[in-house]
Motif scaffolding. Structure first.
Motif, PDB file in Angstrom:
ATOM      1  N   ARG A   1       0.831  -1.205   0.000  1.00  0.00           N
ATOM      2  CA  ARG A   1       0.000   0.000   0.000  1.00  0.00           C
ATOM      3  C   ARG A   1       0.866   1.255   0.000  1.00  0.00           C
ATOM      4  NH1 ARG A   1      -4.468   2.070   4.506  1.00  0.00           N
ATOM      5  NH2 ARG A   1      -5.208   3.819   3.263  1.00  0.00           N
ATOM      6  N   PHE A   2       1.958   1.237   0.762  1.00  0.00           N
ATOM      7  CA  PHE A   2       2.891   2.360   0.767  1.00  0.00           C
ATOM      8  C   PHE A   2       3.392   2.647  -0.648  1.00  0.00           C
ATOM      9  CE2 PHE A   2       7.509   3.195   0.626  1.00  0.00           C
ATOM     10  CZ  PHE A   2       7.530   4.502   1.105  1.00  0.00           C
ATOM     11  N   LEU A   3       3.799   1.599  -1.356  1.00  0.00           N
ATOM     12  CA  LEU A   3       4.288   1.773  -2.721  1.00  0.00           C
ATOM     13  C   LEU A   3       3.195   2.312  -3.640  1.00  0.00           C
ATOM     14  CD1 LEU A   3       6.521  -1.290  -3.697  1.00  0.00           C
ATOM     15  CD2 LEU A   3       7.216   1.100  -3.478  1.00  0.00           C
ATOM     16  N   ASP A   4       2.003   1.742  -3.548  1.00  0.00           N
ATOM     17  CA  ASP A   4       0.917   2.146  -4.453  1.00  0.00           C
ATOM     18  C   ASP A   4       0.484   3.584  -4.193  1.00  0.00           C
ATOM     19  OD1 ASP A   4       1.011  -0.303  -5.653  1.00  0.00           O
ATOM     20  OD2 ASP A   4      -0.762  -1.118  -4.643  1.00  0.00           O
ATOM     21  N   ASP A   5       0.438   3.984  -2.922  1.00  0.00           N
ATOM     22  CA  ASP A   5       0.089   5.378  -2.617  1.00  0.00           C
ATOM     23  C   ASP A   5       1.106   6.338  -3.228  1.00  0.00           C
ATOM     24  OD1 ASP A   5      -2.155   4.644  -1.202  1.00  0.00           O
ATOM     25  OD2 ASP A   5      -1.243   4.879   0.777  1.00  0.00           O
ATOM     26  N   LEU A   6       2.374   6.016  -3.078  1.00  0.00           N
ATOM     27  CA  LEU A   6       3.420   6.870  -3.634  1.00  0.00           C
ATOM     28  C   LEU A   6       3.386   6.855  -5.153  1.00  0.00           C
ATOM     29  CD1 LEU A   6       5.842   8.686  -3.169  1.00  0.00           C
ATOM     30  CD2 LEU A   6       7.279   6.637  -2.916  1.00  0.00           C
ATOM     31  N   LEU A   7       3.090   5.707  -5.725  1.00  0.00           N
ATOM     32  CA  LEU A   7       2.990   5.582  -7.175  1.00  0.00           C
ATOM     33  C   LEU A   7       1.906   6.499  -7.739  1.00  0.00           C
ATOM     34  CD1 LEU A   7       4.104   3.934  -9.582  1.00  0.00           C
ATOM     35  CD2 LEU A   7       2.296   2.269  -9.141  1.00  0.00           C
ATOM     36  N   VAL A   8       0.759   6.534  -7.082  1.00  0.00           N
ATOM     37  CA  VAL A   8      -0.343   7.383  -7.545  1.00  0.00           C
ATOM     38  C   VAL A   8       0.003   8.854  -7.381  1.00  0.00           C
ATOM     39  CG1 VAL A   8      -2.737   8.046  -7.080  1.00  0.00           C
ATOM     40  CG2 VAL A   8      -2.108   5.631  -7.175  1.00  0.00           C
ATOM     41  N   LEU A   9       0.695   9.208  -6.292  1.00  0.00           N
ATOM     42  CA  LEU A   9       1.090  10.605  -6.109  1.00  0.00           C
ATOM     43  C   LEU A   9       2.045  11.055  -7.214  1.00  0.00           C
ATOM     44  CD1 LEU A   9       1.630  10.929  -2.253  1.00  0.00           C
ATOM     45  CD2 LEU A   9      -0.283  11.757  -3.619  1.00  0.00           C
ATOM     46  N   ARG A  10       2.953  10.179  -7.621  1.00  0.00           N
ATOM     47  CA  ARG A  10       3.897  10.529  -8.683  1.00  0.00           C
ATOM     48  C   ARG A  10       3.219  10.548 -10.047  1.00  0.00           C
ATOM     49  NH1 ARG A  10       9.350   7.417  -9.170  1.00  0.00           N
ATOM     50  NH2 ARG A  10      10.089   9.406 -10.011  1.00  0.00           N
ATOM     51  N   THR A  11       2.381   9.537 -10.302  1.00  0.00           N
ATOM     52  CA  THR A  11       1.739   9.383 -11.611  1.00  0.00           C
ATOM     53  C   THR A  11       0.276   9.009 -11.377  1.00  0.00           C
ATOM     54  OG1 THR A  11       3.859   8.490 -12.416  1.00  0.00           O
ATOM     55  CG2 THR A  11       1.944   8.304 -13.885  1.00  0.00           C
ATOM     56  N   PRO A  12      -0.616  10.002 -11.308  1.00  0.00           N
ATOM     57  CA  PRO A  12      -2.011   9.736 -10.918  1.00  0.00           C
ATOM     58  C   PRO A  12      -2.733   8.688 -11.755  1.00  0.00           C
ATOM     59  CG  PRO A  12      -1.557  12.086 -10.798  1.00  0.00           C
ATOM     60  CD  PRO A  12      -0.343  11.448 -11.414  1.00  0.00           C
ATOM     61  N   ARG A  13      -2.343   8.482 -13.016  1.00  0.00           N
ATOM     62  CA  ARG A  13      -3.065   7.512 -13.841  1.00  0.00           C
ATOM     63  C   ARG A  13      -2.982   6.098 -13.269  1.00  0.00           C
ATOM     64  NH1 ARG A  13      -0.759   3.923 -17.109  1.00  0.00           N
ATOM     65  NH2 ARG A  13       1.491   3.966 -17.473  1.00  0.00           N
ATOM     66  N   TYR A  14      -1.997   5.837 -12.403  1.00  0.00           N
ATOM     67  CA  TYR A  14      -1.890   4.498 -11.834  1.00  0.00           C
ATOM     68  C   TYR A  14      -3.014   4.191 -10.849  1.00  0.00           C
ATOM     69  CZ  TYR A  14       2.489   3.388 -14.110  1.00  0.00           C
ATOM     70  OH  TYR A  14       3.435   3.111 -15.062  1.00  0.00           O
ATOM     71  N   ALA A  15      -3.760   5.197 -10.425  1.00  0.00           N
ATOM     72  CA  ALA A  15      -4.948   4.924  -9.615  1.00  0.00           C
ATOM     73  C   ALA A  15      -5.899   4.034 -10.395  1.00  0.00           C
ATOM     74  CB  ALA A  15      -5.635   6.231  -9.207  1.00  0.00           C
ATOM     75  N   GLY A  16      -6.022   4.276 -11.696  1.00  0.00           N
ATOM     76  CA  GLY A  16      -6.874   3.450 -12.548  1.00  0.00           C
ATOM     77  C   GLY A  16      -6.316   2.059 -12.743  1.00  0.00           C
ATOM     78  N   VAL A  17      -5.003   1.954 -12.906  1.00  0.00           N
ATOM     79  CA  VAL A  17      -4.364   0.648 -13.084  1.00  0.00           C
ATOM     80  C   VAL A  17      -4.568  -0.211 -11.839  1.00  0.00           C
ATOM     81  CG1 VAL A  17      -2.174  -0.565 -13.449  1.00  0.00           C
ATOM     82  CG2 VAL A  17      -2.649   1.567 -14.688  1.00  0.00           C
ATOM     83  N   ILE A  18      -4.361   0.383 -10.670  1.00  0.00           N
ATOM     84  CA  ILE A  18      -4.532  -0.354  -9.408  1.00  0.00           C
ATOM     85  C   ILE A  18      -5.980  -0.779  -9.231  1.00  0.00           C
ATOM     86  CG2 ILE A  18      -4.419  -0.138  -6.894  1.00  0.00           C
ATOM     87  CD1 ILE A  18      -2.014   1.815  -7.415  1.00  0.00           C
ATOM     88  N   SER A  19      -6.903   0.137  -9.515  1.00  0.00           N
ATOM     89  CA  SER A  19      -8.326  -0.178  -9.399  1.00  0.00           C
ATOM     90  C   SER A  19      -8.716  -1.318 -10.340  1.00  0.00           C
ATOM     91  CB  SER A  19      -9.166   1.072  -9.692  1.00  0.00           C
ATOM     92  OG  SER A  19     -10.541   0.777  -9.639  1.00  0.00           O
ATOM     93  N   ASP A  20      -8.222  -1.264 -11.561  1.00  0.00           N
ATOM     94  CA  ASP A  20      -8.537  -2.317 -12.536  1.00  0.00           C
ATOM     95  C   ASP A  20      -7.959  -3.655 -12.098  1.00  0.00           C
ATOM     96  OD1 ASP A  20      -9.875  -0.489 -14.087  1.00  0.00           O
ATOM     97  OD2 ASP A  20      -8.244  -0.202 -15.525  1.00  0.00           O
ATOM     98  N   TYR A  21      -6.737  -3.640 -11.599  1.00  0.00           N
ATOM     99  CA  TYR A  21      -6.116  -4.889 -11.151  1.00  0.00           C
ATOM    100  C   TYR A  21      -6.906  -5.497  -9.995  1.00  0.00           C
ATOM    101  CZ  TYR A  21      -2.766  -8.293  -9.472  1.00  0.00           C
ATOM    102  OH  TYR A  21      -2.186  -9.474  -9.068  1.00  0.00           O
ATOM    103  N   GLU A  22      -7.302  -4.674  -9.035  1.00  0.00           N
ATOM    104  CA  GLU A  22      -8.061  -5.182  -7.883  1.00  0.00           C
ATOM    105  C   GLU A  22      -9.409  -5.749  -8.316  1.00  0.00           C
ATOM    106  OE1 GLU A  22      -8.093  -1.788  -5.369  1.00  0.00           O
ATOM    107  OE2 GLU A  22      -6.115  -2.237  -4.471  1.00  0.00           O
TER     108      GLU A  22
END
Length: 413
Positions: A134-155
């Motif tokens: 979760r720490f990594l994913d939160d930081l990933l979204v802060l750096r590159t917001p489009r990854y919020a969609g990638v994480i949501s799709d994967y889940e």
């Protein structure tokens, strides 16, 4: 970047509250249970669309009400934007920027960036792997917001695939054949979204590593820059190992590929020009195929980013290096947790932003030396928001504007 105004409606303990803020340091001081953390939690929620304290939105809604609203004026490069999110448990949240609705609430993530230090940070090093993912994913979204969609799709894919695996265990005959065909479709989606997330996490871990080393040296007594390391450990065999075997075919396939399909090695050898993404996807697919029977027996997906680990180690050299979890002292664990947050802050700054720093009741957990070290390292941030039960816990360098929080009232001192 800083928040110049915060407005809450039915969020946590607040029916309605408005707080005018400024750049620099602001401290919210009040006894436990008075609502000081709720204020900074709301700002952090705007950043990540999740709380650093709870896993779901339901606890964020004031008792007896059905929705909450968080609104903030955010100043960036001299321009002000009004960000707003409406929390609707059980229904889709809604978000607006400058009062214009966004098509998806998750599009708000990453517009304002925060880095939170809190007592819960110790779980980053002592807790289970999900905390570090979760720490990594939160930081990933802060750096590159489009990854919020990638994480949501994967889940989403993961939930659907797990449900199918559970049904497959008891399926027979034509029903089983149909379910296996459907599983193949979900395999494709799992591998597609999972490969993208895995690559992003690997790159983020590599980018974070030098900042972590520097931060740990700054906060730990007697440490040097080679002591702290962070490495990403994937459940998918490392394609670099696949390529290594391809170059050294006499090596044992089983030991190098962690039981992945050895035919993958031959494929890589025949197509040496393939890019890292495609090789990783094939390694992912081979491992999914190898574990299929195990997955059906257990009714759960056993391969993918949801099974990965961010490995944290300490030691002056490879031979003396040990995992932080289980081996580090309490003080070393705290230093490592602080270093992870400081590294996140420095990485985001290197990207061109100065995130809002939130120090939520963290000083009460630290000894005097670590308090002063942390305070000196963050005091220069554009905006620092501090919460404390006792004003004397806040180091002198961070005693800026002070608000007293008591009985639902937020009053500037």
């Amino acid at each position: 970047m800083h928040v110049s105004h915060l407005s809450l409606h039915d969020f946590r303990s607040y029916a309605d509250v408005d707080v005018a803020l400024e750049a620099g340091v602001t401290a919210f001081v009040g006894s436990n249970g008075q609502g000081k953390t709720n204020l900074v939690e709301a700002i952090d929620y705007l950043s990540r669309l999740s709380s650093h304290r709870v896993a779901t939105d339901a606890p964020l809604i004031r008792a007896g009400t059905e929705q909450a609203v968080v609104r903030a004026a955010v100043v960036r490069d001299g321009r002000t934007a009004i960000l707003e999110v409406e929390l609707n448990p059980g229904r889709a949240n809604r978000a607006r920027v400058n009062r214009s609705p966004l098509s998806r609430a998750r599009d708000l993530a990453g517009i304002v960036r925060t880095v939170v230090f809190s007592p819960e940070d110790l779980a980053l090093v002592k807790g289970d792997p999900s905390q570090r993912r979760r720490f990594l994913d939160d930081l990933l979204v802060l750096r590159t917001p489009r990854y919020a969609g990638v994480i949501s799709d994967y889940e989403r894919v993961l939930r659907q695939r797990n449900a199918l695996l559970k049904s497959l265990y008891a399926a027979r005959g034509s029903a089983r054949e149909a379910a296996l065909a459907t599983l193949s479709v979900w395999d494709d989606q799992l591998i597609g979204t999972g490969t993208e997330l895995l690559l992003a996490r690997q790159q983020l871990s590599a980018d974070l590593a030098p900042y972590l080393a520097k931060a740990y040296e700054a906060v730990a007594r007697g440490a040097n820059r080679d002591d702290a390391r962070v490495e990403y450990s994937a459940s998918v065999p490392d394609p670099s190992l696949v390529e290594e075997v391809a170059q050294q075919p006499s090596r044992d396939h089983r030991s190098v590929l962690a039981d992945a399909d050895p035919s993958l090695v031959e494929e890589v050898a025949q197509q040496p020009s393939r890019d890292h993404r495609s090789v990783l996807a094939e390694a992912f697919r081979a491992e999914v195929a190898r574990r299929q029977n195990d997955e059906i027996q257990r009714g759960v997906t056993l391969v993918g980013p949801h099974r990965d680990e961010l490995v944290l180690t300490l030691g002056p050299g490879d031979e003396q290096r040990l995992p932080v979890k289980g081996y580090a002292s309490h003080g070393e664990s705290w230093s490592f947790a602080l270093a992870l947050r400081l590294a996140s802050y420095d990485l985001l700054r290197a990207d061109g932003d100065d995130p809002i720093l939130i120090l939520d009741d963290v000083f009460a957990e630290l000894d005097a030396e670590r308090r002063e070290q942390l305070a000196s390292l963050v005091a220069g941030a554009e905006q620092v928001l501090v919460t404390a039960a006792v004003a004397d816990d806040v180091p002198e360098v961070l005693r800026g504007i002070t608000f007293h929080v008591a009985g639902g009232e937020v009053t500037r001192a």
